[in-house]
Design a protein around this motif. Structure first.
Motif, PDB file in Angstrom:
ATOM      1  N   CYS A  56       0.912  -7.515  -8.269  1.00 21.05           N
ATOM      2  CA  CYS A  56       0.593  -6.295  -9.210  1.00 21.05           C
ATOM      3  C   CYS A  56       0.401  -7.119 -10.356  1.00 21.05           C
ATOM      4  N   GLY A  57      -0.502  -6.712 -11.137  1.00 15.84           N
ATOM      5  CA  GLY A  57      -1.042  -7.275 -12.405  1.00 15.84           C
ATOM      6  C   GLY A  57      -0.194  -6.889 -13.643  1.00 15.84           C
ATOM      7  N   ILE A  58       0.686  -5.754 -13.665  1.00 10.58           N
ATOM      8  CA  ILE A  58       1.638  -5.313 -14.558  1.00 10.58           C
ATOM      9  C   ILE A  58       2.893  -6.048 -14.368  1.00 10.58           C
ATOM     10  N   CYS A  59       3.529  -6.004 -13.334  1.00 12.55           N
ATOM     11  CA  CYS A  59       5.066  -6.362 -13.057  1.00 12.55           C
ATOM     12  C   CYS A  59       5.120  -7.568 -12.360  1.00 12.55           C
ATOM     13  N   GLY A  60       4.188  -8.080 -11.585  1.00 11.15           N
ATOM     14  CA  GLY A  60       4.163  -9.114 -10.553  1.00 11.15           C
ATOM     15  C   GLY A  60       4.857  -8.879  -9.289  1.00 11.15           C
ATOM     16  N   ARG A  76       8.806   7.336 -12.427  1.00 11.02           N
ATOM     17  CA  ARG A  76       9.632   6.380 -12.758  1.00 11.02           C
ATOM     18  C   ARG A  76       9.620   6.270 -14.218  1.00 11.02           C
ATOM     19  N   ASP A  77      10.830   5.925 -14.810  1.00 15.36           N
ATOM     20  CA  ASP A  77      11.159   6.015 -16.175  1.00 15.36           C
ATOM     21  C   ASP A  77      10.555   4.800 -17.001  1.00 15.36           C
ATOM     22  N   ALA A  78       9.391   4.692 -17.575  1.00 17.96           N
ATOM     23  CA  ALA A  78       8.568   3.679 -18.207  1.00 17.96           C
ATOM     24  C   ALA A  78       9.503   3.153 -19.277  1.00 17.96           C
ATOM     25  N   ARG A  79      10.623   3.906 -19.893  1.00 15.46           N
ATOM     26  CA  ARG A  79      11.306   3.291 -20.972  1.00 15.46           C
ATOM     27  C   ARG A  79      12.427   2.381 -20.660  1.00 15.46           C
ATOM     28  N   SER A  80      12.583   2.298 -19.109  1.00 18.66           N
ATOM     29  CA  SER A  80      13.654   1.272 -18.760  1.00 18.66           C
ATOM     30  C   SER A  80      12.793   0.161 -17.865  1.00 18.66           C
ATOM     31  N   LEU A  81      13.106  -1.052 -18.375  1.00 15.90           N
ATOM     32  CA  LEU A  81      12.679  -2.290 -17.748  1.00 15.90           C
ATOM     33  C   LEU A  81      13.505  -3.116 -17.200  1.00 15.90           C
ATOM     34  N   CYS A  82      13.451  -3.513 -15.947  1.00 21.11           N
ATOM     35  CA  CYS A  82      14.552  -4.407 -15.375  1.00 21.11           C
ATOM     36  C   CYS A  82      13.795  -5.598 -15.064  1.00 21.11           C
ATOM     37  N   VAL A  83      14.296  -6.669 -15.618  1.00 21.14           N
ATOM     38  CA  VAL A  83      13.689  -8.124 -15.290  1.00 21.14           C
ATOM     39  C   VAL A  83      14.170  -8.692 -14.257  1.00 21.14           C
ATOM     40  N   ARG A  97      17.790   2.202  -4.876  1.00 19.21           N
ATOM     41  CA  ARG A  97      17.186   3.514  -5.692  1.00 19.21           C
ATOM     42  C   ARG A  97      18.095   3.900  -6.624  1.00 19.21           C
ATOM     43  N   LEU A  98      19.121   2.953  -7.243  1.00 23.56           N
ATOM     44  CA  LEU A  98      19.926   3.169  -8.419  1.00 23.56           C
ATOM     45  C   LEU A  98      19.272   2.931  -9.670  1.00 23.56           C
ATOM     46  N   PHE A  99      18.104   2.281  -9.627  1.00 25.30           N
ATOM     47  CA  PHE A  99      17.541   1.828 -10.942  1.00 25.30           C
ATOM     48  C   PHE A  99      16.204   3.034 -11.113  1.00 25.30           C
ATOM     49  N   PRO A 100      16.079   3.826 -11.873  1.00 26.32           N
ATOM     50  CA  PRO A 100      15.068   4.867 -11.926  1.00 26.32           C
ATOM     51  C   PRO A 100      13.924   4.179 -12.799  1.00 26.32           C
ATOM     52  N   GLY A 101      13.804   3.117 -13.595  1.00 23.44           N
ATOM     53  CA  GLY A 101      13.000   2.333 -14.327  1.00 23.44           C
ATOM     54  C   GLY A 101      11.796   1.715 -13.612  1.00 23.44           C
ATOM     55  N   LYS A 102      11.268   0.645 -14.283  1.00 28.97           N
ATOM     56  CA  LYS A 102      10.200  -0.127 -13.887  1.00 28.97           C
ATOM     57  C   LYS A 102      10.821  -1.578 -13.896  1.00 28.97           C
ATOM     58  N   TYR A 103      10.012  -2.549 -13.147  1.00 25.62           N
ATOM     59  CA  TYR A 103      10.358  -3.913 -13.120  1.00 25.62           C
ATOM     60  C   TYR A 103       9.426  -4.844 -13.848  1.00 25.62           C
ATOM     61  N   VAL A 139      16.799  -4.401 -18.847  1.00 26.67           N
ATOM     62  CA  VAL A 139      18.059  -4.971 -18.330  1.00 26.67           C
ATOM     63  C   VAL A 139      17.688  -6.238 -17.639  1.00 26.67           C
ATOM     64  N   LEU A 140      18.430  -7.311 -18.064  1.00 25.42           N
ATOM     65  CA  LEU A 140      18.307  -8.800 -17.701  1.00 25.42           C
ATOM     66  C   LEU A 140      19.044  -8.965 -16.405  1.00 25.42           C
ATOM     67  N   ALA A 141      18.431  -8.786 -15.140  1.00 29.16           N
ATOM     68  CA  ALA A 141      19.057  -8.724 -13.886  1.00 29.16           C
ATOM     69  C   ALA A 141      18.823 -10.037 -13.297  1.00 29.16           C
ATOM     70  N   MET A 142      19.302 -11.151 -14.050  1.00 31.10           N
ATOM     71  CA  MET A 142      19.017 -12.553 -13.310  1.00 31.10           C
ATOM     72  C   MET A 142      20.204 -12.771 -12.461  1.00 31.10           C
ATOM     73  N   ASN A 143      20.069 -13.773 -11.619  1.00 36.07           N
ATOM     74  CA  ASN A 143      21.151 -14.020 -10.597  1.00 36.07           C
ATOM     75  C   ASN A 143      22.274 -14.687 -11.399  1.00 36.07           C
ATOM     76  N   ALA A 144      23.331 -14.557 -10.800  1.00 39.11           N
ATOM     77  CA  ALA A 144      24.591 -15.031 -11.461  1.00 39.11           C
ATOM     78  C   ALA A 144      24.806 -16.461 -11.274  1.00 39.11           C
ATOM     79  N   THR A 145      23.867 -17.137 -11.540  1.00 38.62           N
ATOM     80  CA  THR A 145      23.950 -18.712 -11.294  1.00 38.62           C
ATOM     81  C   THR A 145      23.760 -19.174 -12.736  1.00 38.62           C
ATOM     82  N   LEU A 146      24.120 -20.425 -13.003  1.00 34.57           N
ATOM     83  CA  LEU A 146      23.847 -21.063 -14.062  1.00 34.57           C
ATOM     84  C   LEU A 146      22.344 -20.793 -14.486  1.00 34.57           C
TER      85      LEU A 146
END
Lengths: 198, 198
Positions: A56-60, A76-83, A97-103, A139-146
């Protein structure tokens, strides 16, 4: 034992995560016995996906359409972005299906060890999406690693000054987690982030 | 979440034995990420096998050639014939490379419950192979189930009078088997077939 073509197929299947040589063999036998009901549909599905796979050229995200099904979905709610770091993380999150936004898929994490620098990830594109406006929360949804957390902090710096709320997934006890079996890091996080009883 | 084509592929993969929806999803992601090194070779291997799949006219094995690789192999001992219920049994046995002879696949087992009669299995073909001569031993390698053993006894009757030695796989304790965890039937068989100490 079997012909070289069948052996080659077993070997290819055995390389998939979750399958080993034994289960790959069983899978191939299953396919060969159910040629009409299993083999043909699987082959057709693989061919279709193989022909149409695009990033996808927008979100990858990886999908059979560009923009992907999520970016193209007007509900989908374009105002919420989950990275997220990887496409697999996007899938894992979106399955619920808990996150209603985009990625936004970074394509990895910053890593001094593996030599992954900011320019190796899709960070400029993320900043551009945020700069273009219309986004309230990232939302910075990175893994809980260093490395995941280092990446999150770097992104927070890069996104400073834009009118967006930066959030992070909560850390703490996993559901069903028993204190006795959890590592010290998780316990420390859970204790530090303790909340008043409901 | 993902497009319908990818969902369809996940569903097809999830139907393989040993894979469920979760591992199928992981496998598809793996394929999509490694398009050149995993997806393309797997697709090619499946296509090749799909195009060439045939049932061996001699033994009933499924292979990409007829006669199958085993029947066509001149190094295999044609005087020993191992009769199995299913192609999967043939593969399981032959994987070990312990049996140097050839095979005959019945395509099932006699079952009053499921209405499987002798004429539904490849029994006439087996008798014909034995009648044609050149075979010294027939190993009746049926499953150690009631129906498998019924089938073995029926085959023994049908092969009576031909100059072949009929043998059966040994029954008893599996390697590593602990008495405490084995069923009574196995224990009874092992006790009945007890042997003098080597």
């Amino acid at each position: 034992m079997a012909s070289t073509e069948i052996e080659a197929l077993v070997q290819q299947l055995a390389r998939l995560p979750g399958l080993g040589p034994r289960s790959a063999r069983r899978a191939v036998l299953h396919l060969m016995k159910k040629r009409e009901s299993s083999f043909a549909p699987l082959l057709a599905a693989l061919q279709t996906v193989s022909e149409r796979l695009v990033t996808c050229g927008i979100c990858g995200n990886i999908d059979t359409q560009d923009p992907c099904a999520i970016c193209a979905d007007p509900r989908r709610d374009a105002r919420s972005l989950c990275v997220v770091e990887e496409v697999s993380d996007l899938w894992a999150l979106d399955k619920s299906r808990l996150f209603p936004g985009k990625y936004h898929v970074l394509g990895g994490r910053l890593s001094a060890l593996e030599g992954v620098r900011p320019q190796d990830l899709s960070i400029d594109a993320l900043v551009a999406r945020v700069a273009a406006g219309g986004i309230d929360e990232v939302v910075l949804a990175m893994n809980a690693t260093l490395e995941g957390q280092t990446t999150a902090h770097y992104l927070a710096e890069r996104l400073e000054g834009y009118p967006v709320r930066l959030t992070q997934l909560a850390h703490g006890l996993p559901v069903g987690g028993e204190l006795d079996y959890l590592d010290e890091g998780t316990l420390a996080q859970a204790l530090r982030a303790r909340r008043p009883m409901g």
